[in-house]
Design an enzyme around this catalytic site. Structure first.
Site, short mmCIF file in Angstrom:
data_model
loop_
_atom_site.label_atom_id
_atom_site.label_comp_id
_atom_site.label_asym_id
_atom_site.label_seq_id
_atom_site.Cartn_x
_atom_site.Cartn_y
_atom_site.Cartn_z
N CYS A 1 0.82 -1.21 0.00
CA CYS A 1 0.00 0.00 0.00
C CYS A 1 0.85 1.26 0.00
CB CYS A 1 -0.92 -0.02 1.23
SG CYS A 1 -1.87 1.50 1.43
N ARG B 1 -14.81 -0.51 6.26
CA ARG B 1 -13.60 -1.02 5.61
C ARG B 1 -12.43 -0.99 6.60
NH1 ARG B 1 -12.95 -0.19 -0.48
NH2 ARG B 1 -15.07 -0.49 -1.25
N TYR C 1 -5.02 4.97 -9.45
CA TYR C 1 -6.16 4.12 -9.08
C TYR C 1 -7.38 4.46 -9.92
CZ TYR C 1 -3.59 2.15 -5.18
OH TYR C 1 -2.67 1.46 -4.43
#
Length: 403
Positions: A120, A192, A258
């Site tokens: 990440c 999340r 992204y």
């Protein structure tokens, strides 16, 4: 093929047209050209599928109707998976969910634990600032890895935890997954479970899961515990410039890659990829005359840009369809990336194996075969350590000395 079909003990297959006649009994003995034993130890779905397809159409391609049906089914399934992985707006553009836990006021706690995942880029920011400020002892870290379902989990590597920055067990709470850690907070949690996440070990609660908040806090909020308190990656005289550049790189580069990879329409992809490469050209031109984004000094915004650039050729260029140019084709940007990579402690935070595995082996909707390509030679450690020559653009005294 559904699991219910695979659980049957018999598979009905039309007999081939060739068979032999046994005169002594008057019975036909069928001798199929493809033998299958569903009760054997070697039985698996793949062997059955291969056998059936070979029997039905031999070496020819499947009929057009079947191809069309499978394509339609896959597209529908892909959209369902993408809607969960990457929520989109009405045009099919990726819409990143906001972070739920933010730092809104000075923190009094010093019982901190950092949760990260090495693939990440947002978590990578926190590891770099933590290292540069010398907060490794003050803020212990647990490193999660992506599981087969894409969620973050904790595991040993090679039977023991790595001495460096590598996947580890949960050192603060002993949980199996990051979702379990989030669930420990007061009142529970159902959203999340993302990295990075800063945890308060005393109150057993989440402090923050927004990367930019965390790196600002690491930069100035823990100087009494830092081994390098003099380093300021957001000096007052540069804060306005830092904010201006962050408003450029976050939507168009950090999140821009992204938006390319998670686009669910051609229109959304075209818009995202155009904004990404226009911004890279802008950065390339700016860095021709400036060592860092805000001049002579490395700042937080440089670190935010670096964690995307270091992943660009090994992941985003291929998997996220950012294919117009490789980063290596931008001489100033690539040298700038090497300059930051060569700052002591930064390279130690870059685990390229974990990064590539995290993208190619986990993002199933983007890479169903989970095949990881070979790393580009221009992203290898030896190349990244080549002289960058960017000292000539700086008039300031270096803050870092190579070790």
């Amino acid at each position: 093929m559904s699991s219910s079909l695979l659980s049957h003990q018999h598979l009905l297959i039309p007999p081939p047209t060739n068979f032999r006649h046994r005169k002594s009994t008057g019975r036909h003995v069928i001798r199929p050209s493809v033998r299958m034993s569903l009760n054997s130890d070697n039985f698996n779905a793949s062997s059955v599928l291969k056998a059936v397809t070979k029997l039905l159409w031999g070496q020819s391609l499947p009929p057009g109707l079947l191809i069309t049906t499978v394509r339609t089914a896959w597209n529908s399934t892909w959209r369902v998976m993408m809607s969960q992985l990457a929520p989109s707006d009405s045009s099919g553009g990726y819409s990143r969910p906001g972070s739920k836990f933010r730092i809104s006021s000075p923190l009094s706690t010093r019982s901190l634990h950092l949760y990260v995942g090495l693939p990440c880029p947002w978590a990578h920011r926190t590891l770099i600032v933590r290292a540069l400020k010398g907060l490794e002892e003050a803020v212990p870290v647990s490193v999660a890895s992506p599981g087969q379902d894409g969620s973050w989990e904790f595991k040993r590597v090679g039977g023991a935890e790595s001495d460096g920055i590598g996947p580890s067990l949960d050192k603060a709470n002993g949980c199996r997954t990051l979702k379990e850690v989030y669930g420990l907070r007061r009142g529970g949690y159902n959203g999340r479970s993302t990295v990075p996440m800063l945890w308060d070990t005393d109150s057993e609660d989440i402090i923050c899961n927004e990367s930019y908040d965390i790196i600002k806090f690491f930069n100035s909020g823990l100087n009494e515990l830092a081994r390098n308190p003099a380093l300021d990656l957001s000096p007052p005289e540069l804060k306005e410039k830092i904010d201006e550049w962050y408003q450029v790189i976050y939507p168009n580069v950090n999140n821009g890659v992204y938006r390319c990879g998670f686009a669910q329409s051609q229109e959304a992809y075209d818009r995202a990829v155009n904004e990404l490469f226009c911004t890279l050209e802008k950065l390339e031109n700016h860095l021709a005359n400036s060592r860092y984004l805000c001049g002579d000094a490395l700042t937080l915004v440089d670190i935010c840009l670096f964690t995307t650039l270091i992943r660009f050729d090994i992941a985003y260029n291929v998997l996220f369809k950012c294919t117009k140019k490789k980063l290596y084709e931008y001489p100033n940007l690539h040298a700038y990336m090497r300059d930051i990579y060569q700052i002591p402690k930064v390279a130690d935070t870059c685990n390229f194996t974990e990064i590539m595995d995290g993208y190619y082996k986990t993002l199933f909707p983007l890479n169903p075969g989970s095949i990881r390509p070979v790393m580009p030679s221009t992203s290898e450690h030896e190349i990244l350590c080549r002289p960058h020559g960017r000292e000539s653009l700086s008039s300031a005294t270096p803050l870092f000395v190579k070790q």
